[in-house]
Design a protein around this motif. Structure first.
Motif, PDB file in Angstrom:
ATOM      1  N   LEU A  41       0.825  -1.204   0.000  1.00 43.93           N
ATOM      2  CA  LEU A  41       0.000   0.000   0.000  1.00 43.93           C
ATOM      3  C   LEU A  41       0.863   1.259   0.000  1.00 43.93           C
ATOM      4  O   LEU A  41       0.518   2.253  -0.632  1.00 43.93           O
ATOM      5  CB  LEU A  41      -0.926  -0.008   1.221  1.00 43.93           C
ATOM      6  N   ARG A  44       1.822   1.814  -3.464  1.00 40.34           N
ATOM      7  CA  ARG A  44       0.673   2.313  -4.229  1.00 40.34           C
ATOM      8  C   ARG A  44       0.406   3.779  -3.939  1.00 40.34           C
ATOM      9  O   ARG A  44       0.021   4.550  -4.827  1.00 40.34           O
ATOM     10  CB  ARG A  44      -0.562   1.475  -3.905  1.00 40.34           C
ATOM     11  N   TRP A  45       0.607   4.178  -2.671  1.00 41.98           N
ATOM     12  CA  TRP A  45       0.351   5.565  -2.263  1.00 41.98           C
ATOM     13  C   TRP A  45       1.569   6.457  -2.449  1.00 41.98           C
ATOM     14  O   TRP A  45       1.576   7.600  -1.973  1.00 41.98           O
ATOM     15  CB  TRP A  45      -0.084   5.586  -0.803  1.00 41.98           C
ATOM     16  N   ASP A  46       2.606   5.949  -3.110  1.00 48.00           N
ATOM     17  CA  ASP A  46       3.825   6.710  -3.413  1.00 48.00           C
ATOM     18  C   ASP A  46       4.583   7.144  -2.160  1.00 48.00           C
ATOM     19  O   ASP A  46       5.248   8.180  -2.150  1.00 48.00           O
ATOM     20  CB  ASP A  46       3.503   7.941  -4.276  1.00 48.00           C
ATOM     21  N   TRP A  47       4.511   6.356  -1.101  1.00 54.23           N
ATOM     22  CA  TRP A  47       5.319   6.630   0.081  1.00 54.23           C
ATOM     23  C   TRP A  47       6.761   6.186  -0.161  1.00 54.23           C
ATOM     24  O   TRP A  47       7.684   6.751   0.418  1.00 54.23           O
ATOM     25  CB  TRP A  47       4.768   5.885   1.297  1.00 54.23           C
TER      26      TRP A  47
END
Length: 273
Positions: A41, A44-47
């Protein structure tokens, strides 16, 4: 003869150790499970980049494996001391730990069963080209152009059922059905157009159409680009070619072949209904 008292089986140190191992195993499994979920995730969230996510997942798997082992040792220790209630507390750590381990292990097994390719097409001689998503693909890891050669050979050997769909329906009818199917798949559409003159990617002559879209995976947010080419074949039927290619990664674990095959089957069923 009187039965021995259960307290005779109790060893305070072993009992304390069993409880500690069960607690430690549960904590490791919970933290490992959360880390495993966030590994994808977060990507996916560009962390972080997906490579970092894979590193986090690796440590999460180690934590879950260690937690399951600690829980198992705690369970055995509790059973030997006839502490049923304490033994039951170890079960969630074992079950959850093994469940978390099962998914990455299944991915490894899947990767070993398919070729290390990531670009699948129904036409390996003249594959549909990416145009609308070409810029996004140039900024990613994998090439825009179809690699051909070894990739095509491996595809034909592993996925012989990936082939064009030929239909006794006019191009415009197939095009509209394809657009509806793309929408049903939940893909992000970048281009969808039909034209009547001979274009740069034509099979035969007459009407033609093309759709470009992107499918995004839920967990890591991996993006696979899809192009659907619809054209009139030389025999007068409508031919549908599909290409699906991952933007990153060497192996796609068979996802693109499954996507192409499923899309064409769903399109044929949609037109029949």
């Amino acid at each position: 003869m009187s039965q021995p008292d259960d307290s005779s089986y109790h060893n305070p140190r072993l009992l304390h150790l069993a409880g500690f191992l069960i607690f430690l195993g549960a904590a490791a499994v919970v933290l490992g499970g959360l880390a495993a979920a966030l590994s994808g995730l977060g990507s996916r969230w560009d962390w972080w980049r997906f490579q970092t996510g894979f590193g986090i997942l690796e440590w999460a798997v180690i934590a879950c494996a260690g937690g399951a082992v600690a829980s198992l040792i705690g369970l055995l220790s509790a059973v030997l001391q006839r502490q049923g209630a304490l033994a039951l507390r170890a079960v969630p750590g074992i079950v959850i730990g093994l469940a978390v381990l099962a998914y990455p292990l299944s991915l490894l097994d899947q990767a070993s069963s398919v070729p290390a390719i990531h670009d699948i097409t129904t036409d390996t001689d003249d594959p549909p080209r990416f145009r609308a998503v070409a810029g996004a693909r140039r900024a990613a890891m994998n090439a825009v152009a179809y690699p051909g050669g070894d990739t095509a050979a491996k595809q034909r050997q592993a996925y012989p059922w990936i082939e064009p769909l030929l239909l006794d329906r006019p191009v415009h009818t197939v095009f509209q059905a394809a657009r509806r199917q793309v929408a049903a798949e939940g893909w992000e559409v970048h281009f969808a157009e039909r034209w009547s003159e001979r274009g740069p990617e034509r099979t035969g002559s007459g009407a033609a159409a093309r759709i470009e879209a992107t499918a995004t995976s839920f967990w890591y947010g991996f993006k696979d680009d899809v192009v659907v080419r619809i054209a009139q074949a030389p025999d007068g039927r409508t031919r549908v070619d599909v290409r699906s290619a991952s933007r990153v990664g060497i192996s796609d674990l068979g996802v693109n072949a499954d996507r192409v095959h499923a899309f064409l089957n769903a399109l044929a069923e949609r037109l029949e209904s």
